[in-house]
Design a protein around this motif. Structure first.
Motif, PDB file in Angstrom:
ATOM      1  N   LEU A  55       0.832  -1.204   0.000  1.00 37.17           N
ATOM      2  CA  LEU A  55       0.000   0.000   0.000  1.00 37.17           C
ATOM      3  C   LEU A  55       0.867   1.254   0.000  1.00 37.17           C
ATOM      4  O   LEU A  55       1.758   1.400   0.847  1.00 37.17           O
ATOM      5  N   GLU A  56       0.603   2.135  -0.940  1.00 36.39           N
ATOM      6  CA  GLU A  56       1.253   3.448  -0.917  1.00 36.39           C
ATOM      7  C   GLU A  56       0.443   4.334   0.024  1.00 36.39           C
ATOM      8  O   GLU A  56      -0.754   4.546  -0.184  1.00 36.39           O
ATOM      9  N   MET A  57       1.088   4.848   1.058  1.00 33.16           N
ATOM     10  CA  MET A  57       0.354   5.604   2.070  1.00 33.16           C
ATOM     11  C   MET A  57       1.147   6.822   2.511  1.00 33.16           C
ATOM     12  O   MET A  57       2.343   6.720   2.811  1.00 33.16           O
ATOM     13  N   ASN A  58       0.483   7.949   2.536  1.00 35.04           N
ATOM     14  CA  ASN A  58       1.068   9.178   3.063  1.00 35.04           C
ATOM     15  C   ASN A  58       0.704   9.270   4.536  1.00 35.04           C
ATOM     16  O   ASN A  58      -0.417   9.640   4.881  1.00 35.04           O
ATOM     17  N   LEU A  59       1.638   8.939   5.381  1.00 37.63           N
ATOM     18  CA  LEU A  59       1.392   8.837   6.816  1.00 37.63           C
ATOM     19  C   LEU A  59       0.939  10.155   7.432  1.00 37.63           C
ATOM     20  O   LEU A  59       0.271  10.169   8.470  1.00 37.63           O
ATOM     21  N   THR A  60       1.280  11.268   6.796  1.00 34.32           N
ATOM     22  CA  THR A  60       0.960  12.580   7.367  1.00 34.32           C
ATOM     23  C   THR A  60      -0.427  13.075   6.964  1.00 34.32           C
ATOM     24  O   THR A  60      -0.830  14.153   7.382  1.00 34.32           O
ATOM     25  N   ASP A  61      -1.137  12.290   6.182  1.00 28.26           N
ATOM     26  CA  ASP A  61      -2.474  12.658   5.700  1.00 28.26           C
ATOM     27  C   ASP A  61      -3.500  11.700   6.297  1.00 28.26           C
ATOM     28  O   ASP A  61      -3.573  10.538   5.913  1.00 28.26           O
ATOM     29  N   ASN A  64      -5.745   9.860   3.849  1.00 26.44           N
ATOM     30  CA  ASN A  64      -5.009   8.867   3.078  1.00 26.44           C
ATOM     31  C   ASN A  64      -4.762   7.614   3.913  1.00 26.44           C
ATOM     32  O   ASN A  64      -4.865   6.484   3.423  1.00 26.44           O
ATOM     33  N   VAL A  65      -4.442   7.799   5.184  1.00 22.41           N
ATOM     34  CA  VAL A  65      -4.254   6.667   6.098  1.00 22.41           C
ATOM     35  C   VAL A  65      -5.557   5.890   6.255  1.00 22.41           C
ATOM     36  O   VAL A  65      -5.573   4.661   6.219  1.00 22.41           O
ATOM     37  N   LYS A  66      -6.650   6.624   6.422  1.00 29.33           N
ATOM     38  CA  LYS A  66      -7.974   5.997   6.547  1.00 29.33           C
ATOM     39  C   LYS A  66      -8.281   5.149   5.324  1.00 29.33           C
ATOM     40  O   LYS A  66      -8.792   4.020   5.438  1.00 29.33           O
ATOM     41  N   ASN A 109       6.723  11.073  12.893  1.00 32.06           N
ATOM     42  CA  ASN A 109       6.981  10.197  14.042  1.00 32.06           C
ATOM     43  C   ASN A 109       5.844  10.169  15.055  1.00 32.06           C
ATOM     44  O   ASN A 109       5.663   9.165  15.744  1.00 32.06           O
ATOM     45  N   VAL A 110       5.107  11.271  15.163  1.00 30.33           N
ATOM     46  CA  VAL A 110       4.040  11.353  16.168  1.00 30.33           C
ATOM     47  C   VAL A 110       2.664  11.317  15.520  1.00 30.33           C
ATOM     48  O   VAL A 110       1.870  10.395  15.742  1.00 30.33           O
ATOM     49  N   PHE A 111       2.374  12.301  14.701  1.00 25.99           N
ATOM     50  CA  PHE A 111       1.032  12.395  14.137  1.00 25.99           C
ATOM     51  C   PHE A 111       0.737  11.262  13.160  1.00 25.99           C
ATOM     52  O   PHE A 111      -0.419  10.845  13.036  1.00 25.99           O
ATOM     53  N   GLY A 112       1.765  10.743  12.500  1.00 26.59           N
ATOM     54  CA  GLY A 112       1.553   9.606  11.606  1.00 26.59           C
ATOM     55  C   GLY A 112       1.004   8.398  12.342  1.00 26.59           C
ATOM     56  O   GLY A 112       0.033   7.766  11.912  1.00 26.59           O
ATOM     57  N   SER A 113       1.617   8.083  13.475  1.00 23.19           N
ATOM     58  CA  SER A 113       1.128   6.957  14.273  1.00 23.19           C
ATOM     59  C   SER A 113      -0.274   7.224  14.807  1.00 23.19           C
ATOM     60  O   SER A 113      -1.116   6.320  14.866  1.00 23.19           O
ATOM     61  N   LEU A 114      -0.532   8.475  15.198  1.00 21.35           N
ATOM     62  CA  LEU A 114      -1.868   8.819  15.697  1.00 21.35           C
ATOM     63  C   LEU A 114      -2.930   8.659  14.613  1.00 21.35           C
ATOM     64  O   LEU A 114      -4.058   8.242  14.896  1.00 21.35           O
ATOM     65  N   HIS A 115      -2.587   8.983  13.368  1.00 22.24           N
ATOM     66  CA  HIS A 115      -3.538   8.781  12.268  1.00 22.24           C
ATOM     67  C   HIS A 115      -3.904   7.298  12.132  1.00 22.24           C
ATOM     68  O   HIS A 115      -5.076   6.948  11.945  1.00 22.24           O
ATOM     69  N   VAL A 120      -7.796   2.807  13.058  1.00 18.73           N
ATOM     70  CA  VAL A 120      -7.920   1.369  13.298  1.00 18.73           C
ATOM     71  C   VAL A 120      -8.678   1.096  14.594  1.00 18.73           C
ATOM     72  O   VAL A 120      -9.229  -0.002  14.778  1.00 18.73           O
ATOM     73  N   ALA A 121      -8.733   2.077  15.490  1.00 20.57           N
ATOM     74  CA  ALA A 121      -9.387   1.872  16.794  1.00 20.57           C
ATOM     75  C   ALA A 121     -10.851   1.441  16.676  1.00 20.57           C
ATOM     76  O   ALA A 121     -11.284   0.546  17.417  1.00 20.57           O
ATOM     77  N   PRO A 122     -11.661   2.043  15.781  1.00 20.85           N
ATOM     78  CA  PRO A 122     -13.062   1.592  15.682  1.00 20.85           C
ATOM     79  C   PRO A 122     -13.181   0.108  15.331  1.00 20.85           C
ATOM     80  O   PRO A 122     -14.044  -0.595  15.873  1.00 20.85           O
ATOM     81  N   LEU A 123     -12.307  -0.365  14.447  1.00 18.32           N
ATOM     82  CA  LEU A 123     -12.320  -1.778  14.062  1.00 18.32           C
ATOM     83  C   LEU A 123     -11.991  -2.660  15.268  1.00 18.32           C
ATOM     84  O   LEU A 123     -12.690  -3.639  15.551  1.00 18.32           O
ATOM     85  N   PHE A 124     -10.926  -2.304  15.986  1.00 12.45           N
ATOM     86  CA  PHE A 124     -10.507  -3.102  17.131  1.00 12.45           C
ATOM     87  C   PHE A 124     -11.552  -3.076  18.242  1.00 12.45           C
ATOM     88  O   PHE A 124     -11.790  -4.085  18.910  1.00 12.45           O
ATOM     89  N   ARG A 125     -12.165  -1.917  18.449  1.00  9.33           N
ATOM     90  CA  ARG A 125     -13.221  -1.819  19.478  1.00  9.33           C
ATOM     91  C   ARG A 125     -14.380  -2.735  19.147  1.00  9.33           C
ATOM     92  O   ARG A 125     -14.905  -3.445  20.010  1.00  9.33           O
TER      93      ARG A 125
END
Length: 282
Positions: A55-61, A64-66, A109-115, A120-125
């Motif tokens: 997957l090509e993904m722009n971690l800062t968007d 795009n992550v969604k 490093n920070v906001f990318g992981s938060l995205h 993914v949290a709704p799926l895991f919940r």
């Protein structure tokens, strides 16, 4: 079935991420791997298949992550393990680094992981299961490296929000593990992976010495094996009660123990003064 779990790994075109994905595929897991360039993934790992999704993904968007997470779910029908691995080192003193250099490091490093976590949290919940690995660094526990203050601060941030995330997701049977790796022999310190200050200041001799030690002496001579790191992540994913905090590597243990000892001795030395602020103390 354990061996058919789906892993979603960011920063998978090189370094620890690439090593992990290769190992997962040989062990019959299904893997979605992300990178800024899908071609780099295809070159290293092959085209999309029943078991693999590049997957090509722009971690800062965030959008795009969604979308990338949505593609993974459409392809495999599920996600079981997330590894927030993408990130890069930034070397430079606080005075040297520009506002944009600092922001860019935090964006990845920070906001990318938060995205990734946010989407993914709704799926895991809903599925009442899952495991999130957030890759910090021993520099996310110890910041005393001249020239690495901003990078360390991004990794401290990862540590902080992961501790909160672990408690937030516990009620949904979702595991969260914060990894503090030491130095692993990857291309993390190589040109194209690490960034240095655009406008260095020669007066910062200690920072330049630390920078040179990392780029010229430590690069290629790191003491830890990324293949073994991949084994560790897989082993942790199979534990019934995986740890929230996990220091990885003898060097990580060494530095962590040093800081813990320093904090404990400092607290003991200053306990009377430090606890004198209680409003009931007259």
């Amino acid at each position: 079935m354990e061996t058919r779990k789906v892993w979603f790994v960011t920063g998978a075109s090189k370094g620890l991420g690439l090593t992990l994905v290769k190992k997962l595929l040989t062990q019959n897991y299904r893997v979605a791997a992300t990178s800024r360039s899908v071609q780099s993934l295809i070159k290293e790992l092959g085209k999309s298949s029943e078991d693999f999704l590049p997957l090509e993904m722009n971690l800062t968007d965030n959008e795009n992550v969604k979308a990338a997470i949505g593609e993974c779910i459409n392809h495999f029908g599920q996600i079981d393990v997330v590894v927030n691995n993408a990130g890069y080192a930034l070397i430079g003193t606080l005075e040297e680094l520009s506002e944009q250099e600092v922001k860019s490091n935090f964006e990845v490093n920070v906001f990318g992981s938060l995205h990734v976590i946010r989407n993914v949290a709704p799926l895991f919940r809903n599925q009442k299961s899952g495991h999130i690995f957030n890759i910090s660094s021993i520099g996310g526990y110890i910041g005393g490296f001249p020239g690495f203050g901003i990078y360390c601060s991004t990794k401290f941030a990862v540590a902080g929000f992961t501790e909160a995330l672990a408690d937030e997701m516990k009620a949904f049977n979702v595991h969260t593990t914060l990894l503090y790796p030491g130095y692993f022999r990857t291309n993390f310190l190589s040109q194209g992976s690490v960034q240095t200050a655009s406008n260095p200041i020669t007066a910062y001799k200690t920072a330049r010495e630390m920078e040179n030690a990392h780029l010229r002496e430590l690069n290629g001579n790191q003491p830890n094996d990324p293949e073994k790191a991949a084994d560790v992540l897989i082993a942790l994913s199979q534990e019934e009660n995986p740890p929230i905090h996990f220091f990885m590597g003898k060097d990580a243990y060494h530095y962590a123990k040093q800081k813990i000892a320093l904090i404990q001795s400092t607290m003991a030395e200053h306990e009377t003064l430090a606890t004198s602020t209680d409003i009931s103390n007259n």
